[in-house]
Design a protein around this motif. Structure first.
Motif, PDB file in Angstrom:
ATOM      1  N   LEU A  19       0.837  -1.201   0.000  1.00 55.65           N
ATOM      2  CA  LEU A  19       0.000   0.000   0.000  1.00 55.65           C
ATOM      3  C   LEU A  19       0.871   1.249   0.000  1.00 55.65           C
ATOM      4  O   LEU A  19       0.614   2.203  -0.748  1.00 55.65           O
ATOM      5  N   CYS A  20       1.911   1.270   0.822  1.00 62.17           N
ATOM      6  CA  CYS A  20       2.826   2.412   0.863  1.00 62.17           C
ATOM      7  C   CYS A  20       3.517   2.607  -0.489  1.00 62.17           C
ATOM      8  O   CYS A  20       3.685   3.745  -0.963  1.00 62.17           O
ATOM      9  N   ALA A  21       3.926   1.514  -1.106  1.00 60.95           N
ATOM     10  CA  ALA A  21       4.574   1.601  -2.414  1.00 60.95           C
ATOM     11  C   ALA A  21       3.603   2.173  -3.456  1.00 60.95           C
ATOM     12  O   ALA A  21       3.984   3.023  -4.269  1.00 60.95           O
ATOM     13  N   SER A  22       2.361   1.744  -3.405  1.00 57.12           N
ATOM     14  CA  SER A  22       1.355   2.265  -4.338  1.00 57.12           C
ATOM     15  C   SER A  22       1.127   3.752  -4.104  1.00 57.12           C
ATOM     16  O   SER A  22       1.032   4.542  -5.054  1.00 57.12           O
ATOM     17  N   ILE A  23       1.036   4.135  -2.851  1.00 57.76           N
ATOM     18  CA  ILE A  23       0.833   5.553  -2.515  1.00 57.76           C
ATOM     19  C   ILE A  23       2.019   6.382  -2.999  1.00 57.76           C
ATOM     20  O   ILE A  23       1.841   7.478  -3.546  1.00 57.76           O
ATOM     21  N   ASN A  24       3.219   5.877  -2.831  1.00 61.07           N
ATOM     22  CA  ASN A  24       4.409   6.594  -3.298  1.00 61.07           C
ATOM     23  C   ASN A  24       4.413   6.756  -4.817  1.00 61.07           C
ATOM     24  O   ASN A  24       4.768   7.818  -5.332  1.00 61.07           O
ATOM     25  N   ARG A  25       4.021   5.704  -5.536  1.00 60.81           N
ATOM     26  CA  ARG A  25       3.947   5.797  -7.001  1.00 60.81           C
ATOM     27  C   ARG A  25       2.923   6.836  -7.420  1.00 60.81           C
ATOM     28  O   ARG A  25       3.181   7.644  -8.306  1.00 60.81           O
ATOM     29  N   VAL A  26       1.775   6.827  -6.764  1.00 62.05           N
ATOM     30  CA  VAL A  26       0.736   7.807  -7.093  1.00 62.05           C
ATOM     31  C   VAL A  26       1.218   9.218  -6.763  1.00 62.05           C
ATOM     32  O   VAL A  26       1.012  10.159  -7.547  1.00 62.05           O
ATOM     33  N   ALA A  27       1.891   9.385  -5.629  1.00 59.85           N
ATOM     34  CA  ALA A  27       2.401  10.698  -5.244  1.00 59.85           C
ATOM     35  C   ALA A  27       3.421  11.204  -6.258  1.00 59.85           C
ATOM     36  O   ALA A  27       3.428  12.392  -6.610  1.00 59.85           O
ATOM     37  N   GLU A  28       4.294  10.322  -6.756  1.00 59.31           N
ATOM     38  CA  GLU A  28       5.278  10.714  -7.767  1.00 59.31           C
ATOM     39  C   GLU A  28       4.592  11.140  -9.064  1.00 59.31           C
ATOM     40  O   GLU A  28       4.994  12.115  -9.702  1.00 59.31           O
ATOM     41  N   LYS A  29       3.573  10.396  -9.447  1.00 59.89           N
ATOM     42  CA  LYS A  29       2.844  10.745 -10.674  1.00 59.89           C
ATOM     43  C   LYS A  29       2.123  12.078 -10.513  1.00 59.89           C
ATOM     44  O   LYS A  29       2.115  12.902 -11.437  1.00 59.89           O
ATOM     45  N   ILE A  30       1.551  12.308  -9.347  1.00 56.69           N
ATOM     46  CA  ILE A  30       0.869  13.590  -9.093  1.00 56.69           C
ATOM     47  C   ILE A  30       1.875  14.730  -9.137  1.00 56.69           C
ATOM     48  O   ILE A  30       1.596  15.793  -9.698  1.00 56.69           O
ATOM     49  N   GLN A  31       3.053  14.517  -8.572  1.00 56.38           N
ATOM     50  CA  GLN A  31       4.106  15.538  -8.597  1.00 56.38           C
ATOM     51  C   GLN A  31       4.521  15.840 -10.030  1.00 56.38           C
ATOM     52  O   GLN A  31       4.671  17.004 -10.409  1.00 56.38           O
ATOM     53  N   ALA A  32       4.702  14.807 -10.837  1.00 65.58           N
ATOM     54  CA  ALA A  32       5.090  15.004 -12.238  1.00 65.58           C
ATOM     55  C   ALA A  32       4.006  15.758 -13.000  1.00 65.58           C
ATOM     56  O   ALA A  32       4.299  16.661 -13.796  1.00 65.58           O
ATOM     57  N   ILE A  33       2.756  15.413 -12.741  1.00 66.22           N
ATOM     58  CA  ILE A  33       1.643  16.096 -13.411  1.00 66.22           C
ATOM     59  C   ILE A  33       1.579  17.552 -12.966  1.00 66.22           C
ATOM     60  O   ILE A  33       1.375  18.456 -13.786  1.00 66.22           O
ATOM     61  N   SER A  34       1.777  17.806 -11.681  1.00 63.51           N
ATOM     62  CA  SER A  34       1.759  19.176 -11.166  1.00 63.51           C
ATOM     63  C   SER A  34       2.851  20.020 -11.815  1.00 63.51           C
ATOM     64  O   SER A  34       2.621  21.175 -12.191  1.00 63.51           O
ATOM     65  N   GLU A  35       4.046  19.451 -11.958  1.00 62.73           N
ATOM     66  CA  GLU A  35       5.141  20.168 -12.602  1.00 62.73           C
ATOM     67  C   GLU A  35       4.826  20.452 -14.068  1.00 62.73           C
ATOM     68  O   GLU A  35       5.123  21.534 -14.581  1.00 62.73           O
ATOM     69  N   ALA A  36       4.227  19.481 -14.741  1.00 61.79           N
ATOM     70  CA  ALA A  36       3.862  19.673 -16.151  1.00 61.79           C
ATOM     71  C   ALA A  36       2.812  20.767 -16.292  1.00 61.79           C
ATOM     72  O   ALA A  36       2.892  21.604 -17.202  1.00 61.79           O
ATOM     73  N   VAL A  37       1.837  20.789 -15.399  1.00 63.68           N
ATOM     74  CA  VAL A  37       0.790  21.815 -15.448  1.00 63.68           C
ATOM     75  C   VAL A  37       1.394  23.194 -15.196  1.00 63.68           C
ATOM     76  O   VAL A  37       1.063  24.165 -15.876  1.00 63.68           O
ATOM     77  N   GLU A  38       2.314  23.276 -14.227  1.00 65.59           N
ATOM     78  CA  GLU A  38       2.966  24.551 -13.936  1.00 65.59           C
ATOM     79  C   GLU A  38       3.756  25.044 -15.150  1.00 65.59           C
ATOM     80  O   GLU A  38       3.700  26.221 -15.508  1.00 65.59           O
ATOM     81  N   LYS A  39       4.463  24.136 -15.798  1.00 65.84           N
ATOM     82  CA  LYS A  39       5.231  24.501 -16.986  1.00 65.84           C
ATOM     83  C   LYS A  39       4.310  24.959 -18.111  1.00 65.84           C
ATOM     84  O   LYS A  39       4.600  25.944 -18.799  1.00 65.84           O
TER      85      LYS A  39
END
Length: 95
Positions: A19-39
């Motif tokens: 579960l922690c690993a899944s949450i970390n993967r989702v958090a990384e994807k959200i971070q990448a999406i947030s950076e892309a949106v900001e750019k």
């Protein structure tokens, strides 16, 4: 994307780790999406600025154009154009 893998109820520690690993993967994807949106937002703001500048340049050029009622020839290149006299067209040339 990864396939959904249901957590087994056999080992609670394993389930928590998965579960922690899944949450970390989702958090990384959200971070990448947030950076892309900001750019994208930054790029959008830059493009809007360029469009505004181009619009101002076009407006400045249009303001310099003569009125439609002005019958003179428009000289877009800025070269000196001698006036066209109809009297000069009928005179014979002697060389």
């Amino acid at each position: 994307m990864n396939e959904y893998q249901p957590l087994s109820s056999g080992n609670p520690a394993f389930n928590m780790d998965a579960l922690c690993a899944s949450i970390n993967r989702v958090a990384e994807k959200i971070q990448a999406i947030s950076e892309a949106v900001e750019k994208l937002n930054q790029n959008n703001m830059q493009l809007e600025g360029k469009i505004d500048d181009a619009h101002k340049r076009v407006q400045r050029i249009l303001s310099r154009l003569p009125d439609q009622s002005d019958g003179r020839q428009l000289n877009l290149l800025g070269e000196v154009v001698p006036p066209n006299n109809s009297e000069d067209d009928n005179e014979p040339t002697t060389h």
